[in-house]
Design a protein around this motif. Sequence first.
Motif, PDB file in Angstrom:
ATOM      1  N   GLY A  55      97.954  95.735  52.873  1.00 27.68           N
ATOM      2  CA  GLY A  55      96.528  95.848  52.699  1.00 27.68           C
ATOM      3  C   GLY A  55      95.660  96.890  51.612  1.00 27.68           C
ATOM      4  N   ASP A  56      96.681  97.803  51.039  1.00 32.15           N
ATOM      5  CA  ASP A  56      96.550  98.277  49.258  1.00 32.15           C
ATOM      6  C   ASP A  56      96.793  97.248  48.868  1.00 32.15           C
ATOM      7  N   ARG A  57      95.660  98.550  47.489  1.00 30.13           N
ATOM      8  CA  ARG A  57      96.184  98.246  46.492  1.00 30.13           C
ATOM      9  C   ARG A  57      96.714  98.547  45.097  1.00 30.13           C
ATOM     10  N   LEU A  58      97.437  97.059  44.208  1.00 28.99           N
ATOM     11  CA  LEU A  58      97.921  98.108  43.212  1.00 28.99           C
ATOM     12  C   LEU A  58      97.917  97.623  42.015  1.00 28.99           C
ATOM     13  N   GLN A  59      97.787  98.137  40.527  1.00 26.47           N
ATOM     14  CA  GLN A  59      98.186  97.613  40.002  1.00 26.47           C
ATOM     15  C   GLN A  59      98.869  97.967  39.232  1.00 26.47           C
ATOM     16  N   VAL A  60      99.351  96.448  38.203  1.00 24.63           N
ATOM     17  CA  VAL A  60     100.056  96.247  37.301  1.00 24.63           C
ATOM     18  C   VAL A  60     100.449  96.687  36.214  1.00 24.63           C
ATOM     19  N   HIS A  61     101.172  96.993  35.270  1.00 28.43           N
ATOM     20  CA  HIS A  61     100.555  96.872  34.103  1.00 28.43           C
ATOM     21  C   HIS A  61     101.479  95.577  33.264  1.00 28.43           C
ATOM     22  N   LEU A  62     101.406  94.877  32.828  1.00 28.18           N
ATOM     23  CA  LEU A  62     102.256  93.981  31.869  1.00 28.18           C
ATOM     24  C   LEU A  62     101.882  93.815  30.819  1.00 28.18           C
ATOM     25  N   PRO A  63     102.816  93.668  29.693  1.00 28.85           N
ATOM     26  CA  PRO A  63     102.420  93.904  27.949  1.00 28.85           C
ATOM     27  C   PRO A  63     102.117  92.266  27.998  1.00 28.85           C
ATOM     28  N   ALA A  64     100.606  92.476  27.434  1.00 29.07           N
ATOM     29  CA  ALA A  64     100.387  90.994  27.008  1.00 29.07           C
ATOM     30  C   ALA A  64     100.979  89.887  27.206  1.00 29.07           C
TER      31      ALA A  64
END
Length: 159
Positions: free
Chosen positions: A103-112
């Motif tokens: 249920g927690d939110r996580l941000q993932v950083h992907l190269p554009a």
Amino acid sequence: MRLSGQVCAGRGLASQHLATAPQELEHWLGAPPVAGTLNLVTNRPYRLNTKTAKVFDEDHKMVWPARAGDSPVLVYRWPGCPLHVFELISPVRLRDALGLADGDRLQVHLPAGHLARVSASAWVVWALLWGLRTGRYYRSLGSYPALAEGLGLRLGASQ
């Protein structure tokens, strides 16, 4: 590019799927991956660019380098994967390292360059198949996820 997803429990299949390429995954991560993946679902479709993918298992499975918090990860997808489903391979157990629970939110950083355009028709098909059921892929014990995955693949609304 940042995308945000909700952490959810998986079905326990990733360890088997990824066992075919432990050396490749270690090479791409820079360290041995832990068993299993962290599962994320988003509330919209994202197509990943197959031209920037690292492919293995005779081109049937794909990963893209990314970051989750301070950890390097590989975003794992397979042909037919719904466009809102992301499985993260990591050298650390992300739930522990980042203090995550279902249920927690996580941000993932992907190269554009790792993101590709989702066509209007793919958006419509995705919305019909998954729009109000984004979390159902991992929670359903019925046949809907397999049926929707197959339809999505045939109609261009899956990876």
